[in-house]
Design a protein around this motif. Structure first.
Motif, mmCIF file in Angstrom:
data_model
loop_
_atom_site.group_PDB
_atom_site.id
_atom_site.type_symbol
_atom_site.label_atom_id
_atom_site.label_comp_id
_atom_site.label_asym_id
_atom_site.label_seq_id
_atom_site.Cartn_x
_atom_site.Cartn_y
_atom_site.Cartn_z
ATOM 1 N N ASN A 102 0.795 -1.364 0.179
ATOM 2 C CA ASN A 102 0.027 -0.039 -0.025
ATOM 3 C C ASN A 102 0.902 1.274 0.102
ATOM 4 O O ASN A 102 0.750 2.377 -0.716
ATOM 5 C CB ASN A 102 -0.945 -0.094 1.219
ATOM 6 C CG ASN A 102 -2.021 -1.155 1.146
ATOM 7 O OD1 ASN A 102 -2.450 -1.585 -0.124
ATOM 8 N ND2 ASN A 102 -2.530 -1.477 2.259
ATOM 9 N N LEU A 105 2.310 1.811 -3.542
ATOM 10 C CA LEU A 105 1.389 2.371 -4.478
ATOM 11 C C LEU A 105 1.078 3.760 -4.210
ATOM 12 O O LEU A 105 0.817 4.451 -5.227
ATOM 13 C CB LEU A 105 -0.002 1.484 -4.239
ATOM 14 C CG LEU A 105 0.041 -0.062 -4.965
ATOM 15 C CD1 LEU A 105 -1.344 -0.593 -4.337
ATOM 16 C CD2 LEU A 105 0.275 0.015 -6.182
ATOM 17 N N ASP A 109 1.360 6.151 -7.226
ATOM 18 C CA ASP A 109 0.524 7.195 -7.652
ATOM 19 C C ASP A 109 1.064 8.512 -8.074
ATOM 20 O O ASP A 109 0.411 9.303 -8.852
ATOM 21 C CB ASP A 109 -0.581 7.383 -6.353
ATOM 22 C CG ASP A 109 -1.761 8.046 -6.608
ATOM 23 O OD1 ASP A 109 -2.563 7.331 -7.565
ATOM 24 O OD2 ASP A 109 -2.162 9.038 -6.096
ATOM 25 N N LEU A 134 0.370 -4.102 -13.055
ATOM 26 C CA LEU A 134 -0.618 -3.328 -12.040
ATOM 27 C C LEU A 134 -1.874 -4.435 -11.792
ATOM 28 O O LEU A 134 -2.261 -4.693 -10.764
ATOM 29 C CB LEU A 134 -1.060 -2.124 -12.040
ATOM 30 C CG LEU A 134 0.129 -1.136 -11.643
ATOM 31 C CD1 LEU A 134 -0.243 0.416 -11.903
ATOM 32 C CD2 LEU A 134 0.729 -0.925 -10.409
ATOM 33 N N THR A 138 -4.320 -6.916 -8.488
ATOM 34 C CA THR A 138 -5.739 -6.764 -8.216
ATOM 35 C C THR A 138 -6.218 -8.259 -7.823
ATOM 36 O O THR A 138 -7.545 -8.513 -7.404
ATOM 37 C CB THR A 138 -6.579 -6.375 -9.464
ATOM 38 O OG1 THR A 138 -6.714 -7.193 -10.501
ATOM 39 C CG2 THR A 138 -6.601 -4.925 -9.849
ATOM 40 N N GLU A 144 -5.025 -1.439 -0.761
ATOM 41 C CA GLU A 144 -5.764 -0.100 -0.665
ATOM 42 C C GLU A 144 -5.129 0.568 -1.713
ATOM 43 O O GLU A 144 -3.775 1.223 -1.771
ATOM 44 C CB GLU A 144 -5.335 0.668 0.766
ATOM 45 C CG GLU A 144 -6.240 -0.075 1.804
ATOM 46 C CD GLU A 144 -5.640 0.368 3.202
ATOM 47 O OE1 GLU A 144 -4.895 1.496 3.273
ATOM 48 O OE2 GLU A 144 -6.000 -0.295 4.133
ATOM 49 N N TRP A 145 -5.960 1.077 -2.874
ATOM 50 C CA TRP A 145 -5.486 1.728 -3.911
ATOM 51 C C TRP A 145 -5.602 3.202 -3.766
ATOM 52 O O TRP A 145 -6.833 3.566 -3.606
ATOM 53 C CB TRP A 145 -6.308 1.332 -5.292
ATOM 54 C CG TRP A 145 -5.908 0.008 -5.794
ATOM 55 C CD1 TRP A 145 -6.586 -1.211 -5.144
ATOM 56 C CD2 TRP A 145 -5.096 -0.561 -6.788
ATOM 57 N NE1 TRP A 145 -6.061 -2.346 -5.916
ATOM 58 C CE2 TRP A 145 -5.276 -1.999 -6.860
ATOM 59 C CE3 TRP A 145 -4.122 0.224 -7.527
ATOM 60 C CZ2 TRP A 145 -4.081 -2.638 -7.985
ATOM 61 C CZ3 TRP A 145 -3.409 -0.619 -8.496
ATOM 62 C CH2 TRP A 145 -3.613 -2.027 -8.609
ATOM 63 N N LEU A 149 -4.347 6.300 -8.987
ATOM 64 C CA LEU A 149 -4.041 4.830 -9.503
ATOM 65 C C LEU A 149 -5.264 4.049 -9.698
ATOM 66 O O LEU A 149 -5.253 3.281 -10.814
ATOM 67 C CB LEU A 149 -2.883 4.298 -8.693
ATOM 68 C CG LEU A 149 -2.150 3.295 -9.138
ATOM 69 C CD1 LEU A 149 -1.504 3.523 -10.223
ATOM 70 C CD2 LEU A 149 -1.163 2.933 -7.838
ATOM 71 N N ARG A 150 -6.224 4.086 -8.650
ATOM 72 C CA ARG A 150 -7.407 3.187 -8.978
ATOM 73 C C ARG A 150 -8.231 3.525 -10.321
ATOM 74 O O ARG A 150 -8.581 2.572 -10.957
ATOM 75 C CB ARG A 150 -8.200 2.994 -7.936
ATOM 76 C CG ARG A 150 -9.486 2.054 -7.909
ATOM 77 C CD ARG A 150 -8.771 0.720 -8.207
ATOM 78 N NE ARG A 150 -9.739 -0.339 -8.801
ATOM 79 C CZ ARG A 150 -9.840 -1.544 -8.804
ATOM 80 N NH1 ARG A 150 -9.110 -2.101 -8.158
ATOM 81 N NH2 ARG A 150 -10.578 -2.011 -9.436
ATOM 82 N N MET A 153 -6.375 2.114 -13.454
ATOM 83 C CA MET A 153 -6.701 0.801 -13.361
ATOM 84 C C MET A 153 -7.897 0.637 -13.952
ATOM 85 O O MET A 153 -8.088 -0.219 -15.100
ATOM 86 C CB MET A 153 -6.499 0.232 -12.140
ATOM 87 C CG MET A 153 -5.120 -0.083 -11.470
ATOM 88 S SD MET A 153 -3.715 -0.554 -12.613
ATOM 89 C CE MET A 153 -4.668 -2.411 -12.964
ATOM 90 N N ASP A 166 -10.303 -8.178 -9.392
ATOM 91 C CA ASP A 166 -10.739 -7.962 -7.872
ATOM 92 C C ASP A 166 -11.642 -8.966 -7.497
ATOM 93 O O ASP A 166 -12.027 -9.386 -6.189
ATOM 94 C CB ASP A 166 -11.502 -6.697 -8.008
ATOM 95 C CG ASP A 166 -10.402 -5.369 -8.323
ATOM 96 O OD1 ASP A 166 -9.710 -5.387 -7.575
ATOM 97 O OD2 ASP A 166 -10.691 -4.722 -9.555
#
Length: 170
Positions: A102, A105, A109, A134, A138, A144-145, A149-150, A153, A166
């Motif tokens: 996390n 990431l 980000d 990346l 998932t 925790e994105w 960045l999430r 994705m 996911d």
């Protein structure tokens, strides 16, 4: 579709350095989960799972000590030991590794240019490489994105019509 939609790679050393910095962490978290899900087509058969384990070492092992089957003709680690190490890695509490991931990431980000592409100028081969790496994250539950960045994705998943993992994350 039309060709030439992706710009060439930009050679971003910052993203490459980030990828190198998480290599051991991601091997430890991702590889056992790929095999354990059994949901990906390539892992639905026992032979497929065993082939992956045989060819993909877990840290701290390197390929030369992992490859082979432990015989005099083919030195390396016996398959039973590889299976045991994968099972142990999967059974281990992932919380400390997730905390590290996390944090990493959050670092990434800051490096990603926007929610639509990682390098300034538009969609490039940088995105093909980074997004694919990346996507593998998932498969890991409770990651925790960071917001940007999430979104990156999700946007590239939709653009490429390639689902994330996911729903099968462990």
């Amino acid at each position: 579709g039309a060709s030439g939609q992706f710009l060439p790679a930009t050679g971003r050393s910052d993203i490459k350095a980030w990828q190198k910095s998480v290599q051991v962490l991601l091997r430890t978290l991702q590889r056992p989960r790929y095999v354990a899900t059994g949901l990906l087509p390539e892992f639905q058969q026992l032979d497929g799972r065993h082939a992956f384990i045989k060819n993909h070492q877990l840290p701290p092992y390197e390929k030369p000590e992992w490859k082979g089957d432990g015989t005099d003709e083919n030195p390396g680690m016996p398959m039973d030991e590889k299976l045991k190490l994968y099972a142990e890695a999967m059974a281990k509490d992932p919380a400390p590794l997730l905390e590290d991931l996390n944090s990493k990431l959050i670092e990434l980000d800051d490096l990603v240019y926007s929610e639509n592409y990682c390098s300034e100028g538009g969609l490039s081969m940088d995105d093909v490489d980074l997004w694919a790496r990346l996507r593998s994250i998932t498969i890991i539950k409770d990651v925790e994105w960071p917001t940007k960045l999430r979104a990156y994705m999700d946007n590239l998943s939709a653009l490429g019509d390639v689902p994330l993992y996911d729903e099968m994350a462990l």
